[in-house]
Design an enzyme around this catalytic site. Structure first.
Site, PDB file in Angstrom:
ATOM      1  N   LYS A  38       0.817  -1.290   0.087  1.00 44.46           N
ATOM      2  CA  LYS A  38       0.142   0.073   0.076  1.00 44.46           C
ATOM      3  C   LYS A  38       0.987   1.198   0.080  1.00 44.46           C
ATOM      4  O   LYS A  38       0.680   2.209  -0.711  1.00 44.46           O
ATOM      5  CB  LYS A  38      -0.855  -0.002   1.280  1.00 44.46           C
ATOM      6  CG  LYS A  38      -2.182  -1.041   0.909  1.00 44.46           C
ATOM      7  CD  LYS A  38      -2.777  -1.174   2.303  1.00 44.46           C
ATOM      8  CE  LYS A  38      -3.782  -2.452   2.292  1.00 44.46           C
ATOM      9  NZ  LYS A  38      -4.565  -2.733   3.522  1.00 44.46           N
ATOM     10  N   ASP A  75     -10.939   3.274   4.603  1.00 43.57           N
ATOM     11  CA  ASP A  75     -11.251   1.867   4.571  1.00 43.57           C
ATOM     12  C   ASP A  75     -12.664   1.418   4.464  1.00 43.57           C
ATOM     13  O   ASP A  75     -13.166   0.395   4.396  1.00 43.57           O
ATOM     14  CB  ASP A  75     -10.629   0.994   5.644  1.00 43.57           C
ATOM     15  CG  ASP A  75      -9.421   0.230   5.182  1.00 43.57           C
ATOM     16  OD1 ASP A  75      -9.103  -0.232   3.889  1.00 43.57           O
ATOM     17  OD2 ASP A  75      -8.324  -0.241   6.163  1.00 43.57           O
ATOM     18  N   GLN A  89      -4.154  -1.343   9.947  1.00 41.77           N
ATOM     19  CA  GLN A  89      -4.364  -2.919   9.137  1.00 41.77           C
ATOM     20  C   GLN A  89      -4.852  -3.718  10.437  1.00 41.77           C
ATOM     21  O   GLN A  89      -4.244  -3.793  11.563  1.00 41.77           O
ATOM     22  CB  GLN A  89      -2.680  -3.084   8.699  1.00 41.77           C
ATOM     23  CG  GLN A  89      -2.504  -4.377   8.225  1.00 41.77           C
ATOM     24  CD  GLN A  89      -3.252  -4.400   6.722  1.00 41.77           C
ATOM     25  OE1 GLN A  89      -3.225  -3.401   6.026  1.00 41.77           O
ATOM     26  NE2 GLN A  89      -4.132  -5.494   6.586  1.00 41.77           N
TER      27      GLN A  89
END
Ligand code: NDP
Length: 291
Positions: free
Chosen positions: A54, A121, A98
Site C-alpha cells: 500500500k 477503508d 491494518q
C-alpha cells in the site's frame, strides 16, 4: 472458447496513472498532496506485506504516507491516542489501521475512533450506514475494486443474477449492498442486480452458484468453486487470496475458465484493484477536506 482474463493489474495501473495525474496537478497548483497514515501493530508477516504494498502504491502516485509501526504489546489506550492525534492532523486525509489487531485491542473501539471523514477503508459504522442508505462517503476498497472491474470491462449488472459467496463485513456484505442498489449520481457503483449471498449454511451451494450470471467467491477456501458450479458463460470475479504450497490461488479453481466467459486471475485480479481504490479514496478525501 476460453474465458477472457479480466486483468486487474493492468486496470489498477491505469487507475494509478489517473490518480497520479490528479495529485501532480494539485501539487503544481500549490495545494498539498493527499496523505495516508498507516498503522500497523505487531509483526504479522501478511500484514507487513499488505502495508508495504500500500505504501509503495502511495509513493508511485505522489500520495504521502506515514507508517506508524507499534509493538505487538501496544495497549488500546496508546493506539486510541495515536488515532486521535492522526484525526487532528490536517496533512492526514486517510487513516488505515491494518487488521487484524493483537488480542488485547478491541478492533471495534479502534474503528469507531477513526474520524469518518478520513476512514478510507470504510469500516466506521457511520460510513457503513451511509453505504447502506445509498449515499456513501467512500466505497469500501475490495468491493469497489470488484465493481470497477465489472464497469470498466463493460460487463452489465442491471437485472442480472449475482451470487456472492461469503458475507464478511469487509467484502461480501458491502459488495451485496452496492450491487443491489440503484445507481445514482451520488452512488455510481449501484449495480441494479438481483443479488444472492451464500455462506456456510447454504444447503446446496452449487445450486446457488449455478444460477449466477456473475459469480463472486469471497470465501478464503482454495479452489472451492469448481467448473461444475459455474453456469456456462458466467463471469467469475474471484476475491479469494489463498496460499497453497507457497503459491497464491483464488477461491475458484483455475479450470472454471473452461466454462466461464470471463474470469479474474489470482494474483493480478481483485488484489491490485483493492489498493488502487484505497488510493482513490485518499485522493477523494483530500479533495473534499482541502478543496
Ligand atoms: P471471512 O473469513 O471474513 O469470510 C468468509 C466468508 O466465506 C464467510 O461469510 C463464510 O461463511 C464463507 N464461507 C467459508 N467457507 C465457506 C464454504 N465452504 N461455503 C460457503 N461459504 C463459505 O473472509 P474475508 O471476507 O475477509 O475474505 C475472503 C477471501 O477474500 C479471503 O481469501 C481473503 O484473503 C480474500 N480477500 C481478498 C482481498 C483482495 O484484495 N483481493 C481483500 C480482502 C479479502 P460464514 O459467515 O457462514 O462463516
Amino acid at each position: 472458447m476460453p474465458a477472457i482474463r479480466l486483468d486487474g493489474k493492468a486496470l489498477a495501473e491505469n487507475l494509478r496513472a489517473e490518480i497520479a495525474a490528479k495529485v501532480a496537478s494539485r501539487v503544481a497548483g500549490g495545494q498539498q498532496p493527499p496523505g495516508l497514515a498507516v498503522v500497523l501493530v505487531g509483526d504479522n508477516p501478511a500484514s507487513q506485506v499488505y502495508v508495504r504494498n500500500k505504501r509503495k502504491a502511495c509513493d508511485q502516485t505522489g500520495i504521502r504516507s506515514w507508517l506508524h509501526h507499534l509493538p505487538a504489546d501496544t495497549s488500546q489506550r496508546t493506539l486510541l491516542d495515536l488515532i486521535a492525534e492522526l484525526n487532528a492532523n490536517p496533512e492526514v486525509h486517510g487513516i488505515l489501521v491494518q487488521l487484524p489487531l493483537p488480542h488485547q485491542i478491541d478492533e471495534k473501539a479502534v474503528i469507531d475512533a477513526i474520524d469518518p471523514d478520513v476512514d478510507v477503508d470504510t469500516f466506521h459504522p457511520e460510513n457503513v450506514g451511509r453505504l447502506m442508505a445509498g449515499h456513501p462517503r467512500f466505497y469500501p476498497c475490495t468491493p469497489h475494486g470488484c465493481v470497477q472491474i465489472l464497469q470498466r470491462n463493460n460487463i452489465p449488472t442491471a437485472g442480472r443474477e449475482v451470487v456472492i459467496v461469503g458475507r464478511s463485513n469487509i467484502v461480501g456484505k458491502p459488495l451485496a449492498l452496492m450491487l443491489m442498489q440503484k445507481p445514482t449520481p451520488n452512488n455510481p457503483a449501484g449495480g441494479d442486480a438481483i443479488v444472492t449471498v451464500a455462506h456456510t449454511r447454504a444447503p446446496d451451494l452449487a445450486a446457488l452458484t449455478r444460477r449466477a450470471d456473475i459469480l463472486i467467491p469471497a470465501v478464503g477456501v482454495p479452489r472451492l468453486i469448481t467448473p461444475d458450479m459455474v453456469k456456462p458463460g458466467a463471469v467469475v470475479i474471484d476475491v479469494g487470496i489463498n496460499s497453497v504450497g507457497g503459491k497464491l490461488c483464488g477461491d475458484a479453481d483455475e479450470r472454471v475458465a473452461e466454462v466461464a466467459s470471463a474470469v479474474t486471475p489470482v494474483p493480478g485480479g481483485v488484489g491490485p484493484m483493492t489498493i488502487a481504490m484505497l488510493l482513490s479514496n485518499t485522493l477523494q478525501s483530500c479533495e473534499r477536506l482541502d478543496g
